[in-house]
Structures are given as structure tokens and as C-alpha cells.
Scaffold this active site. Structure first.
Site, PDB file in Angstrom:
ATOM      1  N   GLU A 124      -5.621   3.388   4.168  1.00  0.00           N
ATOM      2  CA  GLU A 124      -5.999   4.050   5.417  1.00  0.00           C
ATOM      3  C   GLU A 124      -7.482   4.397   5.481  1.00  0.00           C
ATOM      4  O   GLU A 124      -8.036   4.557   6.564  1.00  0.00           O
ATOM      5  CB  GLU A 124      -5.154   5.310   5.632  1.00  0.00           C
ATOM      6  CG  GLU A 124      -3.663   5.066   5.813  1.00  0.00           C
ATOM      7  CD  GLU A 124      -3.315   4.290   7.068  1.00  0.00           C
ATOM      8  OE1 GLU A 124      -4.223   4.010   7.881  1.00  0.00           O
ATOM      9  OE2 GLU A 124      -2.133   3.955   7.241  1.00  0.00           O
ATOM     10  N   ASP A 177       0.848  -1.190   0.000  1.00  0.00           N
ATOM     11  CA  ASP A 177       0.000   0.000   0.000  1.00  0.00           C
ATOM     12  C   ASP A 177       0.886   1.244   0.000  1.00  0.00           C
ATOM     13  O   ASP A 177       2.057   1.191   0.364  1.00  0.00           O
ATOM     14  CB  ASP A 177      -0.961   0.006   1.190  1.00  0.00           C
ATOM     15  CG  ASP A 177      -0.316  -0.482   2.482  1.00  0.00           C
ATOM     16  OD1 ASP A 177       0.932  -0.589   2.535  1.00  0.00           O
ATOM     17  OD2 ASP A 177      -1.040  -0.763   3.442  1.00  0.00           O
TER      18      ASP A 177
END
Length: 401
Positions: free
Chosen positions: A142, A82
Site C-alpha cells: 500500500e 501482499d
């Protein structure tokens, strides 16, 4: 020599040009971008992938992309990183600190650097493996929707189907350790917005009110009684009240109050049991205070338990043990959460996820943790372990006999 020992030897001995990694990492760290805004970061990843013999599928679910390394017949292994940052003002003091009010406070810059490093190693060692390697770069972790956004944008139809999915995350712990386990390694999570209703009145006339602030306060107190008295001591469940909003004037008792909760758990069935108890308790507190309107419940930001497949974990663990020795550690599961497992679940394939310790030796007694303004990995041991662990895990499934 056993297969795991042979793969471990490749993991630690294979050479490739990795001299670019530190500059790349520091550049990403200096320029963090929030979820769904990662245009610059994606362009830097894409530029580096141009150095390798691979196809790149771009703009999947926003700024997501997959690099496809084809190398003959064989299985397909996917490894994910990520790359979004957080709205945190950095306080590490390093020369490459971010100054834009955002920060890579969760280590996604390291995840990306390590996966690109694994790409370099695999590209340089094609004679040792066969099959297809997928390097998946995911935005918006997130916000808990990055993986889902990529899947909603036809990820499954745009890249080859993997046989195994792999992933890693840097975490507090001695830098350079590879921390893994079968079964749950990261918690499931939910957010829950509760709204309770009362009757507004002037603060000097509380007898004319039904005070929602008082109801909310009693709910906060009783929430921990659910964990303390309805969850067995050997089970794990956390309820945290992150927000409580009630009123906006000191001399007015408001007409409603709102609580926003966050939960963590390893057992989804236990979560359902707790939520039933929670709703029962909230409704009862409203009745006890004479509330004339039922409370409302909104569940959102769900995260699955990251639960490693035992059979898939076993050969990866053997390679980690052989490659890293005492730095390969069976670790307790983390109470943090991830959205990684939506990817293998969509394909219906097993997965293995592990952690890399990143804490400098002089901070081990009180280590900064992910999402703190002072969180910063010890670069050299962390980038080595995360790059080589990613490479070794991929070779576990792709190495030639």
C-alpha cells in the site's frame, strides 16, 4: 487429454487439508497491520509455513519472506501475495471485524490465505510436478515500496531465480470468477506535488496580492482540459486532485498554495506527453496571474503498468478456462495500480497477473470497492477460486509432462 485439461483436472481435484484457511483468514482480517508494521502478520505466515516441507528466507526488506519448495529438476515459478492493511475504520459488521482503526480493505488477507493454500496443495501433490516453487509474501504494497524494499535487500541473491512470476488480486465482480487478460491489466500511476507562489496580503486589500489560491483553482479547472482535449478519446488517462492546501486564516491571502495530484494510465509514453502539457499549463497560469516565482513539481509514488506477457498468459488462460469454465473471464483492465511487476522486471522474466471476483451476489448492482470501509469478499467462492487459480497457474509451468 491436452496438457491444459490435465492440469485443470489436477487444479480442481487435488486434495489437501485446507480446513485451516477460514480461521487463518479471519485472524488476519481481525488483526490488520499497516505497511512496514506487519510483525504479527509475518509471524502468523511463518508459523503456517512450518507445516510444509520448505525452506523459508525471512526478513527481506522488512517483514518480507520467501518459502522455497524444491522438488527436483525443472523450472522455477514464483507466486506473490501482499499482506499489509490500510488506515480505514472497518464498517462491515462481521464478527471478525477489525477494531483497531485499521482494516484489510484491499483483500491482502485473502491473497495471503490463498497463497498459503496453494502451498498446501503443491506440498501434497509433489508427484505431479517438478522444479522449484517460490511463495513470496510481500509487505508494504500500500505504500508502493514493498517490492522495491525486498529487491533493495538483495532478494535476487537470496532466492533462486524464477522463470515466471505470478500474482493475483481480489476485485469487485461476481465472487469466484477468475478474471484475466493479456496485455495491461492494471494501470500505471504517479503522484505529483505542485507548489505555486503568489504574494500575501490582507483579505481586505486583494489588489496588493498575487493570489495563489486563485491560481490553484484555475489549475484544477484546466487539468481536465488536458485530458479532454489532448488525450485521444480511445486512450485512457485520469488526473485526480487529491489535496489542495492554501492559507490558514480567513482574512489573509496566503503566499503559496499546494496541489497534490494522482494519475492513472496504461501507456507510459502518453503519461510523459500529459506531464509535459501539465507543466506547460501550470507555468502559464502562474505567468497569467503575475506570479514572480516559478512553480515547483515533485513526482513520487510511481507505479508501473501491470502488463501481462502475451506468451506467458496464453497457457495460464487455457488452464483457467478448462478449470473454471464460465467462471474464467477475459476482463477489462483495472484502473487501480500495483507494485508487483517490479519483481519480474528485476529478474527480467515474464509475468502473469490476474483478478479474482469477490462480490456477493446481493451486492453486484452496487458493489463495495477496494479501500472502502464496507469492502469484504464473499469468503467461500473467493477463497476457493483464489487458492485454486494460484495452484493451477503454478502447475501450468511446473506440472510433469
Amino acid at each position: 487429454m491436452s496438457d491444459s485439461a490435465r492440469i485443470a483436472q489436477l487444479t480442481t481435484s487435488q486434495e489437501a487439508d485446507l480446513g485451516w484457511q477460514q480461521d487463518f483468514y479471519e485472524d488476519l482480517h481481525r488483526h490488520p497491520e499497516l505497511s512496514h508494521e506487519e510483525e504479527r502478520t509475518a509471524s502468523r505466515i511463518r508459523a503456517k509455513l512450518a507445516d510444509f516441507d520448505c525452506e523459508v528466507v525471512e526478513n527481506i526488506g522488512g517483514f518480507g519472506m520467501v518459502a522455497i519448495f524444491r522438488n527436483g529438476d525443472g523450472p522455477t515459478a514464483l507466486l506473490r501475495a501482499d499482506f499489509d492493511g490500510l488506515p480505514v475504520e472497518e464498517a462491515t459488521g462481521v464478527s471478525y471485524s477489525a477494531t483497531n482503526g485499521k482494516m484489510h480493505a484491499c483483500g491482502h488477507d485473502m491473497h495471503t490465505t490463498a497463497l498459503l493454500g496453494a502451498c498446501a496443495l503443491l506440498d501434497a501433490s509433489r508427484s505431479t510436478w517438478s522444479g522449484t516453487f517460490l511463495a513470496l509474501f510481500q509487505p508494504a504494497e500500500e505504500s508502493s515500496v514493498g517490492a522495491k524494499d525486498m529487491l533493495a535487500d538483495n532478494l535476487i541473491d537470496r532466492v533462486p531465480r524464477p522463470d515466471i512470476c505470478l500474482g493475483q488480486h481480489i476485485m469487485p465482480g461476481r465472487a469466484g470468477t477468475v478474471r484475466h487478460t493479456a496485455g495491461p491489466i492494471m494501470a500505471g500511476c504517479d503522484s505529483l506535488r505542485i507548489r505555486v507562489f503568489g504574494k500575501s496580503a490582507h483579505a481586505s486589500m486583494p489588489h496588493n496580492s498575487i493570489d495563489p489560491t486563485y491560481i490553484a483553482a484555475m489549475i484544477v479547472t484546466r487539468l481536465q482540459a488536458i485530458v479532454g482535449r489532448e488525450v485521444a478519446p480511445h486512450e485512457f488517462f485520469v488526473i485526480s486532485v487529491g489535496e489542495l492546501h492554501s492559507g490558514d486564516k480567513n482574512n489573509i491571502i496566503p503566499e503559496s498554495a499546494e496541489l497534490v495530484l494522482n494519475t492513472r494510465y496504461y501507456d507510459p509514453a502518453l503519461a510523459e506527453k500529459v506531464y509535459a502539457s501539465l507543466e506547460r499549463m501550470v507555468k502559464a497560469e502562474c505567468v497569467a496571474s503575475g506570479s514572480e516565482q516559478d512553480p515547483t513539481f515533485e513526482y513520487y509514488a510511481h507505479g508501473e503498468v501491470t502488463d501481462n506477457d502475451t506468451a506467458a498468459h496464453a497457457p495460464v488462460a487455457e488452464v483457467f478456462d478448462a478449470a473454471f469454465g464460465s467462471d474464467s473471464v477475459i476482463a477489462a483492465p483495472s484502473t487501480a495500480s500495483e507494485d508487483f511487476c517490479y519483481l519480474p522486471q528485476a529478474w527480467g522474466v515474464p509475468y502473469v497477473f490476474w483478478h479474482i471476483g469477490c462480490t456477493p451476489e446481493d451486492e453486484l448492482q452496487d458493489p463495495p470497492v477496494n479501500h472502502q470501509a464496507t469492502f469484504l469478499p464473499d469468503y467461500a467462492p473467493t477463497v476457493y477460486a483464489s487458492t485454486r487459480a494460484a495452484y493451477g497457474a503454478a502447475l501450468t509451468y511446473l506440472a510433469k509432462p
